[in-house]
Design a protein around this motif. Structure first.
Motif, PDB file in Angstrom:
ATOM      1  N   ARG A  74      24.791 -21.301  10.163  1.00  0.00           N
ATOM      2  CA  ARG A  74      23.391 -21.686  10.033  1.00  0.00           C
ATOM      3  C   ARG A  74      22.809 -21.387   8.656  1.00  0.00           C
ATOM      4  O   ARG A  74      21.697 -20.887   8.526  1.00  0.00           O
ATOM      5  N   LEU A  75      23.592 -21.579   7.616  1.00  0.00           N
ATOM      6  CA  LEU A  75      23.043 -21.517   6.268  1.00  0.00           C
ATOM      7  C   LEU A  75      22.629 -22.921   5.877  1.00  0.00           C
ATOM      8  O   LEU A  75      23.331 -23.873   6.195  1.00  0.00           O
ATOM      9  N   THR A  76      21.545 -23.055   5.171  1.00  0.00           N
ATOM     10  CA  THR A  76      21.280 -24.336   4.539  1.00  0.00           C
ATOM     11  C   THR A  76      21.123 -24.093   3.055  1.00  0.00           C
ATOM     12  O   THR A  76      20.879 -22.975   2.611  1.00  0.00           O
ATOM     13  N   GLY A  77      21.269 -25.158   2.284  1.00  0.00           N
ATOM     14  CA  GLY A  77      21.196 -25.037   0.835  1.00  0.00           C
ATOM     15  C   GLY A  77      22.204 -25.987   0.237  1.00  0.00           C
ATOM     16  O   GLY A  77      22.533 -26.994   0.834  1.00  0.00           O
ATOM     17  N   TYR A  78      22.701 -25.646  -0.950  1.00  0.00           N
ATOM     18  CA  TYR A  78      23.675 -26.520  -1.604  1.00  0.00           C
ATOM     19  C   TYR A  78      24.781 -25.669  -2.191  1.00  0.00           C
ATOM     20  O   TYR A  78      24.663 -24.444  -2.269  1.00  0.00           O
ATOM     21  N   ILE A  79      25.874 -26.314  -2.603  1.00  0.00           N
ATOM     22  CA  ILE A  79      26.986 -25.597  -3.236  1.00  0.00           C
ATOM     23  C   ILE A  79      26.758 -25.651  -4.744  1.00  0.00           C
ATOM     24  O   ILE A  79      26.756 -26.733  -5.324  1.00  0.00           O
ATOM     25  N   PRO A  80      26.544 -24.520  -5.407  1.00  0.00           N
ATOM     26  CA  PRO A  80      26.222 -24.561  -6.840  1.00  0.00           C
ATOM     27  C   PRO A  80      27.472 -24.806  -7.683  1.00  0.00           C
ATOM     28  O   PRO A  80      28.553 -24.319  -7.354  1.00  0.00           O
ATOM     29  N   ASN A  93      36.018 -20.920   1.622  1.00  0.00           N
ATOM     30  CA  ASN A  93      35.749 -21.407   2.971  1.00  0.00           C
ATOM     31  C   ASN A  93      34.250 -21.367   3.228  1.00  0.00           C
ATOM     32  O   ASN A  93      33.670 -20.310   3.421  1.00  0.00           O
ATOM     33  N   LEU A  94      33.652 -22.526   3.184  1.00  0.00           N
ATOM     34  CA  LEU A  94      32.216 -22.651   3.448  1.00  0.00           C
ATOM     35  C   LEU A  94      32.006 -23.538   4.667  1.00  0.00           C
ATOM     36  O   LEU A  94      31.024 -24.270   4.769  1.00  0.00           O
ATOM     37  N   SER A  95      32.961 -23.479   5.601  1.00  0.00           N
ATOM     38  CA  SER A  95      32.886 -24.354   6.772  1.00  0.00           C
ATOM     39  C   SER A  95      31.787 -23.919   7.743  1.00  0.00           C
ATOM     40  O   SER A  95      31.340 -22.763   7.714  1.00  0.00           O
ATOM     41  N   ASN A  96      31.363 -24.841   8.574  1.00  0.00           N
ATOM     42  CA  ASN A  96      30.391 -24.571   9.647  1.00  0.00           C
ATOM     43  C   ASN A  96      29.035 -24.055   9.168  1.00  0.00           C
ATOM     44  O   ASN A  96      28.401 -23.248   9.832  1.00  0.00           O
ATOM     45  N   LYS A  97      28.635 -24.459   7.962  1.00  0.00           N
ATOM     46  CA  LYS A  97      27.285 -24.136   7.499  1.00  0.00           C
ATOM     47  C   LYS A  97      26.482 -25.408   7.667  1.00  0.00           C
ATOM     48  O   LYS A  97      26.890 -26.296   8.407  1.00  0.00           O
ATOM     49  N   ASN A  98      25.424 -25.482   6.962  1.00  0.00           N
ATOM     50  CA  ASN A  98      24.740 -26.771   6.920  1.00  0.00           C
ATOM     51  C   ASN A  98      24.344 -27.044   5.471  1.00  0.00           C
ATOM     52  O   ASN A  98      23.209 -27.353   5.177  1.00  0.00           O
ATOM     53  N   PHE A  99      25.332 -26.884   4.584  1.00  0.00           N
ATOM     54  CA  PHE A  99      25.062 -27.186   3.181  1.00  0.00           C
ATOM     55  C   PHE A  99      24.902 -28.688   3.027  1.00  0.00           C
ATOM     56  O   PHE A  99      25.634 -29.465   3.645  1.00  0.00           O
ATOM     57  N   SER A 100      23.956 -29.093   2.188  1.00  0.00           N
ATOM     58  CA  SER A 100      23.760 -30.517   1.942  1.00  0.00           C
ATOM     59  C   SER A 100      23.967 -30.794   0.459  1.00  0.00           C
ATOM     60  O   SER A 100      24.372 -29.897  -0.282  1.00  0.00           O
ATOM     61  N   MET A 101      23.720 -32.008   0.038  1.00  0.00           N
ATOM     62  CA  MET A 101      23.887 -32.469  -1.341  1.00  0.00           C
ATOM     63  C   MET A 101      25.375 -32.655  -1.673  1.00  0.00           C
ATOM     64  O   MET A 101      26.241 -32.263  -0.920  1.00  0.00           O
ATOM     65  N   LEU A 118      35.512 -27.152   3.625  1.00  0.00           N
ATOM     66  CA  LEU A 118      34.082 -27.467   3.580  1.00  0.00           C
ATOM     67  C   LEU A 118      33.683 -28.238   4.832  1.00  0.00           C
ATOM     68  O   LEU A 118      32.671 -28.936   4.852  1.00  0.00           O
ATOM     69  N   SER A 119      34.496 -28.101   5.877  1.00  0.00           N
ATOM     70  CA  SER A 119      34.261 -28.894   7.082  1.00  0.00           C
ATOM     71  C   SER A 119      32.966 -28.517   7.792  1.00  0.00           C
ATOM     72  O   SER A 119      32.481 -27.393   7.662  1.00  0.00           O
ATOM     73  N   VAL A 124      27.172 -34.777   1.093  1.00  0.00           N
ATOM     74  CA  VAL A 124      27.206 -36.221   0.872  1.00  0.00           C
ATOM     75  C   VAL A 124      27.926 -36.518  -0.442  1.00  0.00           C
ATOM     76  O   VAL A 124      28.191 -35.599  -1.221  1.00  0.00           O
ATOM     77  N   GLY A 125      28.223 -37.777  -0.677  1.00  0.00           N
ATOM     78  CA  GLY A 125      28.780 -38.184  -1.963  1.00  0.00           C
ATOM     79  C   GLY A 125      30.294 -38.162  -1.955  1.00  0.00           C
ATOM     80  O   GLY A 125      30.926 -37.771  -0.981  1.00  0.00           O
TER      81      GLY A 125
END
Ligand SMILES: *[C@@H]1O[C@H](CO)[C@@H](O)[C@H](O)[C@H]1NC(C)=O
Ligand SMILES: *[C@@H]1O[C@H](CO)[C@@H](O)[C@H](O)[C@H]1NC(C)=O
Ligand SMILES: *[C@@H]1O[C@H](CO)[C@@H](O)[C@H](O)[C@H]1NC(C)=O
Length: 131
Positions: A74-80, A93-101, A118-119, A124-125
């Motif tokens: 349940r993290l949101t944000g983006y991957i810098p 391993n950043l799976s099962n978060k809710n990263f967007s962008m 990153l599953s 997006v993209g």
């Protein structure tokens, strides 16, 4: 006299404190990129720490970050894109978060990277050709 000592002490501080180096500053960039963290676990990631190696989800060999595994959900944000500066990063391993962008292209500059998960995010993209 006390005031003078205090002033001297303050002058000395910058030489005593070891702050994170450029490589390690990628992790505070990640902390900054996390918009919602209900567990607040990353509140303990601090730029003034001498090393990020004891932070939750971070593993090192020597002083180099080799593993980054965020187990909390349940993290949101983006991957810098700064994560691409972690030259020794092997497993991300950043799976099962809710990263967007989009996934930053810089991430694929990390030559050491052997495992990337990153599953189950809202990324997006395109996926870069390097991968
Ligand atoms: C990434 O972490 C999740 C648990 O948070 C785990 O289920 C998954 O297997 C891991 N992926 C890899 C490639 O190790
Ligand atoms: C995706 O992640 C959420 C937490 O962010 C989790 O509740 C859900 O079970 C995950 N879905 C799959 C298919 O792993
Ligand atoms: C994931 O994030 C998007 C926006 O970033 C939001 O609209 C959506 O509700 C979030 N999903 C979950 C399951 O938290």
């Amino acid at each position: 006299m006390m005031l003078l000592l205090l002033q001297i002490a303050l002058l000395l501080v910058p030489e005593v404190v070891h702050c994170l180096n450029q490589d390690e500053l990628s992790l505070p960039a990640l902390k900054f990129a996390i918009e919602t963290d209900q567990t607040r676990i990353h509140d303990f990631w601090s730029k003034s720490d001498p090393t990020p190696c004891h932070w939750h989800g971070v593993a090192c060999t020597g002083n180099q970050v080799t593993d980054l595994l965020l187990t909390n959900k349940r993290l949101t944000g983006y991957i810098p894109s700064e994560l691409g500066q972690l030259n020794s990063l092997k497993r991300l391993n950043l799976s099962n978060k809710n990263f967007s962008m989009p996934i930053p292209a810089h991430l694929f500059n990390v030559a050491a990277l052997t495992s990337l998960d990153l599953s189950n995010n809202s990324l997006v993209g395109p996926i870069q050709d390097q991968i």
